[in-house]
Design an enzyme around this catalytic site. Structure first.
Site, PDB file in Angstrom:
ATOM      1  N   ARG A 143       0.517  -1.153  -0.076  1.00  0.00           N
ATOM      2  CA  ARG A 143       0.172   0.726   0.417  1.00  0.00           C
ATOM      3  C   ARG A 143       0.749   1.516   0.111  1.00  0.00           C
ATOM      4  O   ARG A 143       2.101   1.183   0.502  1.00  0.00           O
ATOM      5  CB  ARG A 143      -0.944   0.408   1.077  1.00  0.00           C
ATOM      6  CG  ARG A 143      -2.027  -1.075   1.476  1.00  0.00           C
ATOM      7  CD  ARG A 143      -3.519  -0.772   0.432  1.00  0.00           C
ATOM      8  NE  ARG A 143      -4.026  -1.171  -0.056  1.00  0.00           N
ATOM      9  CZ  ARG A 143      -4.454  -2.319  -0.484  1.00  0.00           C
ATOM     10  NH1 ARG A 143      -3.851  -2.702  -1.559  1.00  0.00           N
ATOM     11  NH2 ARG A 143      -5.817  -3.121  -0.609  1.00  0.00           N
TER      12      ARG A 143
ATOM     13  N   HIS B  48      -1.019   0.417 -10.016  1.00  0.00           N
ATOM     14  CA  HIS B  48      -1.855  -1.212  -9.003  1.00  0.00           C
ATOM     15  C   HIS B  48      -2.414  -2.246  -9.366  1.00  0.00           C
ATOM     16  O   HIS B  48      -3.281  -2.404  -9.471  1.00  0.00           O
ATOM     17  CB  HIS B  48      -2.830  -0.472  -8.153  1.00  0.00           C
ATOM     18  CG  HIS B  48      -3.185  -0.864  -7.064  1.00  0.00           C
ATOM     19  ND1 HIS B  48      -3.624   0.088  -5.680  1.00  0.00           N
ATOM     20  CD2 HIS B  48      -3.114  -2.429  -6.736  1.00  0.00           C
ATOM     21  CE1 HIS B  48      -3.937  -0.919  -4.677  1.00  0.00           C
ATOM     22  NE2 HIS B  48      -4.062  -2.070  -5.236  1.00  0.00           N
TER      23      HIS B  48
HETATM   24  P1  NAP Z   1      -1.804 -12.023   4.567  1.00  0.00           P
HETATM   25  O1  NAP Z   1      -2.296 -12.416   4.385  1.00  0.00           O
HETATM   26  O2  NAP Z   1      -2.361 -10.889   6.351  1.00  0.00           O
HETATM   27  O3  NAP Z   1      -0.746 -11.230   5.424  1.00  0.00           O
HETATM   28  C1  NAP Z   1       0.229 -10.566   5.827  1.00  0.00           C
HETATM   29  C2  NAP Z   1       1.574 -10.329   6.830  1.00  0.00           C
HETATM   30  O4  NAP Z   1       2.016  -9.216   7.247  1.00  0.00           O
HETATM   31  C3  NAP Z   1       2.235 -11.618   7.966  1.00  0.00           C
HETATM   32  O5  NAP Z   1       3.215 -12.435   7.446  1.00  0.00           O
HETATM   33  C4  NAP Z   1       2.001 -10.534   9.267  1.00  0.00           C
HETATM   34  O6  NAP Z   1       2.090 -11.350   9.728  1.00  0.00           O
HETATM   35  C5  NAP Z   1       2.998  -9.523   8.413  1.00  0.00           C
HETATM   36  N1  NAP Z   1       3.046  -8.968   9.577  1.00  0.00           N
HETATM   37  C6  NAP Z   1       1.331  -8.116   9.932  1.00  0.00           C
HETATM   38  N2  NAP Z   1       1.707  -6.596  10.521  1.00  0.00           N
HETATM   39  C7  NAP Z   1       2.855  -6.782  10.768  1.00  0.00           C
HETATM   40  C8  NAP Z   1       3.466  -5.976  11.456  1.00  0.00           C
HETATM   41  N3  NAP Z   1       3.269  -5.150  12.591  1.00  0.00           N
HETATM   42  N4  NAP Z   1       5.417  -6.079  11.829  1.00  0.00           N
HETATM   43  C9  NAP Z   1       5.439  -7.488  11.280  1.00  0.00           C
HETATM   44  N5  NAP Z   1       5.028  -7.989  10.571  1.00  0.00           N
HETATM   45  C10 NAP Z   1       3.364  -7.869  10.601  1.00  0.00           C
HETATM   46  O7  NAP Z   1      -2.027 -10.033   3.390  1.00  0.00           O
HETATM   47  P2  NAP Z   1      -1.682 -10.933   2.022  1.00  0.00           P
HETATM   48  O8  NAP Z   1      -2.754 -11.013   2.045  1.00  0.00           O
HETATM   49  O9  NAP Z   1      -0.668 -11.149   2.182  1.00  0.00           O
HETATM   50  O10 NAP Z   1      -1.963  -8.965   1.540  1.00  0.00           O
HETATM   51  C11 NAP Z   1      -0.497  -8.169   2.049  1.00  0.00           C
HETATM   52  C12 NAP Z   1      -0.688  -7.102   1.913  1.00  0.00           C
HETATM   53  O11 NAP Z   1      -1.017  -7.138  -0.232  1.00  0.00           O
HETATM   54  C13 NAP Z   1      -3.063  -6.810   1.320  1.00  0.00           C
HETATM   55  O12 NAP Z   1      -2.872  -6.377   2.843  1.00  0.00           O
HETATM   56  C14 NAP Z   1      -2.308  -5.839   0.201  1.00  0.00           C
HETATM   57  O13 NAP Z   1      -2.450  -4.097   1.213  1.00  0.00           O
HETATM   58  C15 NAP Z   1      -1.166  -5.370  -0.243  1.00  0.00           C
HETATM   59  N6  NAP Z   1      -2.039  -6.317  -1.864  1.00  0.00           N
HETATM   60  C16 NAP Z   1      -1.823  -5.449  -2.615  1.00  0.00           C
HETATM   61  C17 NAP Z   1      -2.152  -5.698  -4.012  1.00  0.00           C
HETATM   62  C18 NAP Z   1      -1.776  -5.225  -5.177  1.00  0.00           C
HETATM   63  O14 NAP Z   1      -2.179  -5.755  -6.591  1.00  0.00           O
HETATM   64  N7  NAP Z   1      -0.898  -4.049  -5.484  1.00  0.00           N
HETATM   65  C19 NAP Z   1      -3.338  -7.278  -4.742  1.00  0.00           C
HETATM   66  C20 NAP Z   1      -3.228  -7.489  -3.437  1.00  0.00           C
HETATM   67  C21 NAP Z   1      -3.032  -7.475  -1.894  1.00  0.00           C
HETATM   68  P3  NAP Z   1       1.701 -12.862  10.879  1.00  0.00           P
HETATM   69  O15 NAP Z   1       2.487 -13.608   9.637  1.00  0.00           O
HETATM   70  O16 NAP Z   1       2.942 -13.006  12.264  1.00  0.00           O
HETATM   71  O17 NAP Z   1      -0.146 -12.627  10.948  1.00  0.00           O
HETATM   72  C1  GLV Z   2      -5.166  -4.894  -4.226  1.00  0.00           C
HETATM   73  O1  GLV Z   2      -4.697  -4.172  -3.328  1.00  0.00           O
HETATM   74  C2  GLV Z   2      -5.862  -5.958  -2.741  1.00  0.00           C
HETATM   75  O2  GLV Z   2      -5.690  -5.817  -1.391  1.00  0.00           O
HETATM   76  O3  GLV Z   2      -6.253  -7.166  -2.945  1.00  0.00           O
END
Ligand code: NAP
Ligand code: GLV
Length: 309
Positions: free
Chosen positions: A224, A272
């Site tokens: 983000r 994005h």
């Molecule tokens: P997720 O499964 O919720 O994983 C989040 C990870 O971040 C987990 O490993 C978590 O640790 C870690 N984390 C959270 N808070 C933290 C902190 N304070 N310190 C250290 N580590 C921390 O999320 P995801 O599905 O992988 O997605 C991640 C993000 O990618 C989304 O929230 C979104 O903003 C972004 N995204 C972007 C796109 C794009 O097109 N650019 C697309 C999809 C998603 P734990 O494992 O220990 O809980």
């Molecule tokens: C895209 O940014 C998502 O959060 O899936």
């Protein structure tokens, strides 16, 4: 049973028809034409305007059209105690994996320098170190970070990840919390941010963090825009502390036309698109979650609101 959909205006009608075909027993309606608001049980949203969700007094669940839920939590008038379901799934992972591998390899093999040498008709032969000598650091080892880490480890990279809780993932060294952050950053030549945006991670890509990376490190932010302090990055690029940045997400989207990132020679801007939700399979994942939720079955994508992501 009624469901309201809020997406960008471009494909609104398409989404409405798609959700109607996937959930024939549910009365699917558009955000701007909700009918009797008291009938709405489920809201399926991307970036709902502030105060918009509180119009529905009997809302039972909010579904984020995306993995991140920060765009929902940003609403100061968000109805309290309504469960939030995010959208994950194989396609979202595949796309993010492609994006991260593409851009790590681009930086690892110094493709921008070779492309600019071509423009000068210069035969620039660069010998890159083998992947096992390149240290990649993933901030966030959740659904997306762990998957990208596995793909990079599979290519032979020396991969580490940083998360709140320890992880045991083959090929990925685990660093945890504030105590592990310093050692994680010290070893990271290419930093990939895949954290959720929360009060603890907002502005985490800042001058202090850049200073703890080896000089000349690169960053890839596919999470983000709120993770990055833009002017700190520009200063770190000017100072040579950060060699280059690949940015998919921004504080304001679309990125304003006068923003210095657009023309910066060592910043790659992508709009994005790292892992945009595929309306076909994304819609199917949303419909499956809605059905599970309404049937009272476990919903793996239900967000733990106590941890905020
Ligand atoms: P997720 O499964 O919720 O994983 C989040 C990870 O971040 C987990 O490993 C978590 O640790 C870690 N984390 C959270 N808070 C933290 C902190 N304070 N310190 C250290 N580590 C921390 O999320 P995801 O599905 O992988 O997605 C991640 C993000 O990618 C989304 O929230 C979104 O903003 C972004 N995204 C972007 C796109 C794009 O097109 N650019 C697309 C999809 C998603 P734990 O494992 O220990 O809980
Ligand atoms: C895209 O940014 C998502 O959060 O899936």
């Amino acid at each position: 049973m009624a469901l309201i959909i809020r997406v960008g205006p471009a494909r609104e009608q398409w989404w409405l028809e798609h959700m109607r075909s996937l959930l024939p027993d549910i009365d699917c309606r558009l955000w701007n034409d909700p009918g009797d608001v008291s009938e709405i049980d489920i809201a399926v949203v991307w970036k709902p305007p502030a105060g918009g969700l509180k119009r529905f007094p009997n809302l039972r669940a909010i579904v984020s059209i995306g993995a991140g839920i920060d765009h929902v939590l940003a609403d100061p008038d968000l109805p309290k105690n309504v469960p939030i379901i995010r959208t994950t799934g194989g396609d979202l992972k595949i796309r993010m994996r492609e994006y991260v591998v593409l851009h790590v390899l681009r930086l690892h093999r110094r493709l921008p320098e070779i492309e600019s040498a071509q423009r000068r008709q210069e035969w620039l032969q660069i010998v890159s170190p083998p992947a096992y000598q390149r240290r990649i650091g993933l901030m966030g080892l959740g659904d997306l970070g762990a998957d990208c880490g596995r793909a990079l480890a599979g290519l032979g990279f020396d991969v580490a990840g940083w998360s709140r809780r320890p992880k045991v993932i083959e090929g990925i060294k685990s660093f945890v919390g504030q105590d592990g952050l310093g050692a994680f950053l010290e070893r990271t030549e290419i930093l990939v941010c895949l954290l959720p945006l929360t009060p603890l991670t907002e502005g985490i890509l800042n001058a202090d963090l850049f200073a703890r990376l080896p000089r000349g490190a690169s960053i890839i932010n596919a999470a983000r825009g709120g993770h990055l302090v833009d002017n700190h990055l520009l200063s770190a690029l000017d100072a040579g502390q950060i060699a280059s940045a690949t940015l998919d997400v921004f504080q304001i989207e679309p990125l304003p036309e006068n923003h210095p990132f657009w023309a910066h020679p060592r910043v790659l801007v992508t709009p994005h698109v790292a892992s945009l939700i595929d309306p076909v399979t994304g819609g199917q994942a949303i419909a499956a979650n809605v059905r599970r939720f309404l049937a009272g079955e476990p919903v793996p994508d239900l967000v733990d609101l106590t941890q905020g992501y």
